[in-house]
Design an enzyme around this catalytic site. Structure first.
Site, short mmCIF file in Angstrom:
data_model
loop_
_atom_site.label_atom_id
_atom_site.label_comp_id
_atom_site.label_asym_id
_atom_site.label_seq_id
_atom_site.Cartn_x
_atom_site.Cartn_y
_atom_site.Cartn_z
N ASP A 32 0.86 -1.18 0.00
CA ASP A 32 0.00 0.00 0.00
C ASP A 32 0.89 1.23 0.00
O ASP A 32 2.11 1.12 0.18
CB ASP A 32 -1.00 0.00 1.16
N TYR B 212 3.06 4.68 0.73
CA TYR B 212 3.75 5.25 1.88
C TYR B 212 2.77 6.16 2.63
O TYR B 212 1.96 6.86 2.03
CB TYR B 212 4.96 6.07 1.44
N PHE C 72 6.49 1.84 -4.23
CA PHE C 72 7.89 2.05 -3.85
C PHE C 72 8.44 3.43 -4.22
O PHE C 72 9.57 3.75 -3.88
CB PHE C 72 8.80 0.96 -4.44
N HIS D 127 10.75 -9.52 0.11
CA HIS D 127 10.47 -8.09 0.02
C HIS D 127 11.75 -7.28 0.26
O HIS D 127 12.63 -7.71 1.03
CB HIS D 127 9.41 -7.72 1.06
#
Length: 232
Positions: free
Chosen positions: A65, A67, A78, A198
């Protein structure tokens, strides 16, 4: 329901906008944005689509989701807006890019002591055909995952299926458990799927992120298919 989104995406997603789950999702998002500080800004919620039309998609990167800090999110997984310090996950992404293909992000400026400020916006990737998709497209300030299970996951599942169905020879980069769970939505007979842990420090430092070579493997496969590689 009328949704402002890039025309090629509107064509394949219009039926979703008229479904009950999406109408409920829209009411939820409008209420959240009216009563709380939420990200990204309302006009940037569909940036991943608006900056990367469906016919241009060559690579899909899945995030979780947006920031949730002030000024960070810009509707691309990202990615942070120009001039914003790099979050830890993005730092690790850029480290792997540098080690793998030798690229470094552009420098915006250097401060008085000579410290470089790198540009963390990934718009340059999106414009080359990288769909930077979060599975949940909105979030409340300082509350990660606060907009989960409201309908966004259903919507982005459809997006992944549509890319798989409508496009040929796409590279899907699945980083972390939630992203890797989406593999079942992808036709692996015609697309390349690369999986990894991740890039967040918690996962990356345990091993499996650094040295995964996803960026060079992606480009090599694109070139084998007769396509231009991504300038990471």
């Amino acid at each position: 329901m009328k949704v402002s989104i890039e025309p090629s995406w509107l064509e394949v997603l219009q039926s979703e906008f008229d479904k009950e789950y999406f109408i409920k999702l829209t009411h939820f998002v409008k209420s959240e944005y009216s009563n709380n500080v939420c990200y990204p800004p309302g006009g940037e919620i569909f940036n991943a689509f608006n900056l990367c039309p469906l016919p241009n998609v060559k690579v899909v990167i899945l995030g979780q989701d947006p920031y949730h800090g002030s000024g960070q999110a810009e509707g691309l997984c990202f990615s942070v807006k120009e001039g914003i310090p790099l979050p830890p996950s993005l730092v690790n992404i850029f480290k792997e890019v540098k080690d793998d293909v030798g690229s470094v992000p552009p420098v915006i400026f250097s401060d008085k002591i000579g410290k470089k400020m790198y540009n963390g916006s990934l718009r340059r990737w999106a414009k080359q055909g990288v769909l930077l998709l979060n599975t949940t497209l909105t979030v409340r300030e300082h509350m990660p995952l606060s907009h989960q299970h409201q309908g966004w996951e259903d919507f982005t599942d459809v997006v992944i299926r549509k890319v798989s169905e409508e496009r040929d020879r796409v590279v899907f980069l699945l980083w972390g458990g939630p992203a890797r769970n989406k593999k079942k939505l992808i036709d692996t007979s015609k697309h390349l799927v690369l999986e990894s842990v991740h890039p967040s420090p918690l996962s990356a430092n345990r091993g499996g992120w650094f040295g995964n070579h996803h960026f060079s493997l992606c480009n090599r496969w694109l070139q084998q298919q007769g396509m231009q590689p991504i300038e990471w």
